[in-house]
Write an enzyme that holds these catalytic residues in place. Sequence first.
Site, PDB file in Angstrom:
ATOM      1  N   LYS A 181       0.882  -1.180   0.000  1.00  0.00           N
ATOM      2  CA  LYS A 181       0.000   0.000   0.000  1.00  0.00           C
ATOM      3  C   LYS A 181       0.913   1.220   0.000  1.00  0.00           C
ATOM      4  O   LYS A 181       1.431   1.625   1.038  1.00  0.00           O
ATOM      5  CB  LYS A 181      -0.874  -0.027   1.261  1.00  0.00           C
ATOM      6  CG  LYS A 181      -2.225   0.639   1.122  1.00  0.00           C
ATOM      7  CD  LYS A 181      -2.200   2.109   0.789  1.00  0.00           C
ATOM      8  CE  LYS A 181      -1.933   2.989   1.994  1.00  0.00           C
ATOM      9  NZ  LYS A 181      -1.735   4.415   1.600  1.00  0.00           N
ATOM     10  N   GLU A 256       9.220   1.337  11.339  1.00  0.00           N
ATOM     11  CA  GLU A 256      10.334   2.263  11.123  1.00  0.00           C
ATOM     12  C   GLU A 256       9.712   3.655  11.146  1.00  0.00           C
ATOM     13  O   GLU A 256       9.082   4.076  10.186  1.00  0.00           O
ATOM     14  CB  GLU A 256      11.015   1.930   9.798  1.00  0.00           C
ATOM     15  CG  GLU A 256      12.440   2.413   9.782  1.00  0.00           C
ATOM     16  CD  GLU A 256      12.506   3.858   9.359  1.00  0.00           C
ATOM     17  OE1 GLU A 256      12.478   4.720  10.260  1.00  0.00           O
ATOM     18  OE2 GLU A 256      12.568   4.109   8.152  1.00  0.00           O
ATOM     19  N   CYS A 290      13.527  10.117   7.635  1.00  0.00           N
ATOM     20  CA  CYS A 290      13.358   9.674   9.024  1.00  0.00           C
ATOM     21  C   CYS A 290      14.672   9.783   9.779  1.00  0.00           C
ATOM     22  O   CYS A 290      14.695  10.072  10.963  1.00  0.00           O
ATOM     23  CB  CYS A 290      12.805   8.257   9.064  1.00  0.00           C
ATOM     24  SG  CYS A 290      13.636   7.150   7.945  1.00  0.00           S
ATOM     25  N   GLU A 387      10.073  15.735  15.832  1.00  0.00           N
ATOM     26  CA  GLU A 387      10.447  15.548  14.433  1.00  0.00           C
ATOM     27  C   GLU A 387       9.695  16.575  13.592  1.00  0.00           C
ATOM     28  O   GLU A 387       8.472  16.665  13.664  1.00  0.00           O
ATOM     29  CB  GLU A 387      10.078  14.132  13.977  1.00  0.00           C
ATOM     30  CG  GLU A 387      10.475  13.887  12.542  1.00  0.00           C
ATOM     31  CD  GLU A 387      10.204  12.464  12.094  1.00  0.00           C
ATOM     32  OE1 GLU A 387       9.065  11.999  12.250  1.00  0.00           O
ATOM     33  OE2 GLU A 387      11.136  11.826  11.583  1.00  0.00           O
TER      34      GLU A 387
HETATM   35  P1  NAD Z   1       1.616   8.527   7.895  1.00  0.00           P
HETATM   36  O1  NAD Z   1       2.410   7.755   8.870  1.00  0.00           O
HETATM   37  O2  NAD Z   1       0.202   8.818   8.287  1.00  0.00           O
HETATM   38  O3  NAD Z   1       1.583   7.770   6.486  1.00  0.00           O
HETATM   39  C1  NAD Z   1       2.495   6.759   6.111  1.00  0.00           C
HETATM   40  C2  NAD Z   1       1.746   5.632   5.417  1.00  0.00           C
HETATM   41  O4  NAD Z   1       0.772   5.097   6.313  1.00  0.00           O
HETATM   42  C3  NAD Z   1       0.985   6.058   4.167  1.00  0.00           C
HETATM   43  O5  NAD Z   1       1.040   5.011   3.213  1.00  0.00           O
HETATM   44  C4  NAD Z   1      -0.436   6.201   4.679  1.00  0.00           C
HETATM   45  O6  NAD Z   1      -1.422   6.021   3.684  1.00  0.00           O
HETATM   46  C5  NAD Z   1      -0.510   5.072   5.692  1.00  0.00           C
HETATM   47  N1  NAD Z   1      -1.536   5.245   6.717  1.00  0.00           N
HETATM   48  C6  NAD Z   1      -2.057   6.403   7.200  1.00  0.00           C
HETATM   49  N2  NAD Z   1      -3.000   6.141   8.135  1.00  0.00           N
HETATM   50  C7  NAD Z   1      -3.071   4.798   8.253  1.00  0.00           C
HETATM   51  C8  NAD Z   1      -3.842   3.916   9.060  1.00  0.00           C
HETATM   52  N3  NAD Z   1      -4.739   4.367   9.927  1.00  0.00           N
HETATM   53  N4  NAD Z   1      -3.626   2.589   8.943  1.00  0.00           N
HETATM   54  C9  NAD Z   1      -2.711   2.109   8.078  1.00  0.00           C
HETATM   55  N5  NAD Z   1      -1.973   2.892   7.276  1.00  0.00           N
HETATM   56  C10 NAD Z   1      -2.138   4.217   7.359  1.00  0.00           C
HETATM   57  O7  NAD Z   1       2.419   9.851   7.594  1.00  0.00           O
HETATM   58  P2  NAD Z   1       1.950  11.211   6.893  1.00  0.00           P
HETATM   59  O8  NAD Z   1       0.616  11.661   7.414  1.00  0.00           O
HETATM   60  O9  NAD Z   1       2.091  11.031   5.442  1.00  0.00           O
HETATM   61  O10 NAD Z   1       3.072  12.215   7.415  1.00  0.00           O
HETATM   62  C11 NAD Z   1       2.949  12.826   8.690  1.00  0.00           C
HETATM   63  C12 NAD Z   1       4.260  12.831   9.452  1.00  0.00           C
HETATM   64  O11 NAD Z   1       4.763  11.500   9.567  1.00  0.00           O
HETATM   65  C13 NAD Z   1       5.402  13.583   8.793  1.00  0.00           C
HETATM   66  O12 NAD Z   1       5.356  14.958   9.072  1.00  0.00           O
HETATM   67  C14 NAD Z   1       6.599  12.916   9.404  1.00  0.00           C
HETATM   68  O13 NAD Z   1       6.892  13.482  10.663  1.00  0.00           O
HETATM   69  C15 NAD Z   1       6.167  11.482   9.590  1.00  0.00           C
HETATM   70  N6  NAD Z   1       6.663  10.598   8.508  1.00  0.00           N
HETATM   71  C16 NAD Z   1       7.719   9.793   8.790  1.00  0.00           C
HETATM   72  C17 NAD Z   1       8.229   8.985   7.780  1.00  0.00           C
HETATM   73  C18 NAD Z   1       9.423   8.096   8.027  1.00  0.00           C
HETATM   74  O14 NAD Z   1      10.132   7.751   7.084  1.00  0.00           O
HETATM   75  N7  NAD Z   1       9.659   7.644   9.242  1.00  0.00           N
HETATM   76  C19 NAD Z   1       7.659   8.988   6.518  1.00  0.00           C
HETATM   77  C20 NAD Z   1       6.555   9.793   6.275  1.00  0.00           C
HETATM   78  C21 NAD Z   1       6.066  10.589   7.290  1.00  0.00           C
END
Ligand code: NAD
Length: 485
Positions: A181, A256, A290, A387
């Site tokens: 996904k 992660e 990250c 972060e």
């Molecule tokens: P997120 O964690 O919400 O999204 C990451 C993935 O999880 C996406 O594929 C998203 O569709 C999916 N997702 C979202 N809600 C979900 C749920 N309830 N169940 C299962 N999957 C779900 O991150 P975001 O909203 O895109 O970004 C917000 C913050 O997250 C950023 O500002 C940053 O601080 C952090 N982030 C960290 C990383 C990393 O590499 N560790 C990557 C992206 C974002």
Amino acid sequence: MADSAPLWFDPSLCFIGGVWQPATRGRTLPLVNPSDGAEICRIARGEAEDIDAAVAAAQAAQDGEWGKMSATERGRILSRLGQIVSDNVAALTALEVMDVGKPLSQARADAVALARYCEFYGGAADKVMGETIPYMNGYTVYTLREPFGVTGHIVPWNYPMQIIGRSVGAALAMGNSCVLKPAEEACLTALAFAHLAEQAGLPPGALNVVPGIGAEAGAALSGHPGVQHISFTGSVATGAAVQAAAAGNVVPVTLELGGKSPQLVFADADLDAALPFLVNAGIQNGGQTCSAASRILVQRPVYAEVKARMADAYSELTVGPAAEDLRLGPLISARQRDIVEQFLAQGDDLVIAGQGRIVEHAPPAGAYVRPTLFADVPADHVLAQQEIFGPVQVLIPFDTEEDAVRIANSTDFGLVAALWTRDGARQFRLAKRLKAGQVFLNTYGAGGGVELPFGGVGKSGHGREKGFDALYGFSQLKTVAAQHG
Ligand code: NAD
């Protein structure tokens, strides 16, 4: 290269059981180019029904050709896929520039890394071995490393190709069937990868891709009773929700999550060697990494010099459309830019030591943010603790080694840390004491290469991906005990 690279496949489809098909309910989502805010195309908005179909297809692959294939043959397919990805680096780069807003060089590096993951895990597939265990007389005992079966992979938008490579690559090498996904903001290279996997001869159902929204497709995947392992990269809050959903099915999860990674610069450091790493590890990919080194801790005797030199480096940083390959492109979205700007506003009480600039011709609808270096930041300030996921670094002075360790370990996170010092004993001493999954000595790897196990402690998550360890993570151990007298 133009920002609007031609699409060589239909981006509005899911890939399930080897078939390209629209989402069951026929819904789609817009995909936006963050360099100019323009809609690129529409992608499928997969939902629970599509995840059901993908999990069923993955299970069928386990029960069929893929599940019966030898490790050697799986490795050959992955190696072939690595070669095909290499042959398509330019096409993948163009997609990522447009979709994620990555400067050309970063997008190309990600595509090259994806090829390298396939190559590495292709070579490793038939080299994962069990053990024989000395036991009681009359017994022979050995262990087998077996795939989980169906694995779920929830991938964020910041490094789609690298994260797909490290998680799907390792899971496939171990013989799992994957349901991927991708993030709703960045899907194109995930779909392209599936097309390339078809060309490499990956059997139907071994890899399935269902784009969609996190709360719909993502939640359906993480709580699906047919999934036996989940790999998640993203935010702490979503990671915790994914883990809770998986717990309902008693399924292991690799998380992660984020970081607030420090680089510690001691007075005896080689500053000329350190300087490029101090800045680049913070602003690479617009700080949307990250393992970004967002905290720079500097010992007082060299603090003024490091501050001045980093400020100079910041004044050289330019931000603009991704295709122009400046040091920084846009952030992923207007939403992410707003999050970062809210953080910057919380630095009103701080000293700005240096800032980059956004080029004048940058489209107003692009998600651009000025890289910003704050100085003299208290270690407990919100900008030194949370972060930000944008091009923002904080400089924190320290006096003693003890202070440095205390400040470095003072956040909830523990992903990567770096030490800059010529004192060999200190390198070994602090490498043990720093709260991090990876420690770099006189360098900074932002996660390191394909070969290096990667993952966090504390709120940075748990489990390790990359390197050989990932293969253990995507397999489970069976012990066989034979009593033969
Ligand atoms: P997120 O964690 O919400 O999204 C990451 C993935 O999880 C996406 O594929 C998203 O569709 C999916 N997702 C979202 N809600 C979900 C749920 N309830 N169940 C299962 N999957 C779900 O991150 P975001 O909203 O895109 O970004 C917000 C913050 O997250 C950023 O500002 C940053 O601080 C952090 N982030 C960290 C990383 C990393 O590499 N560790 C990557 C992206 C974002």
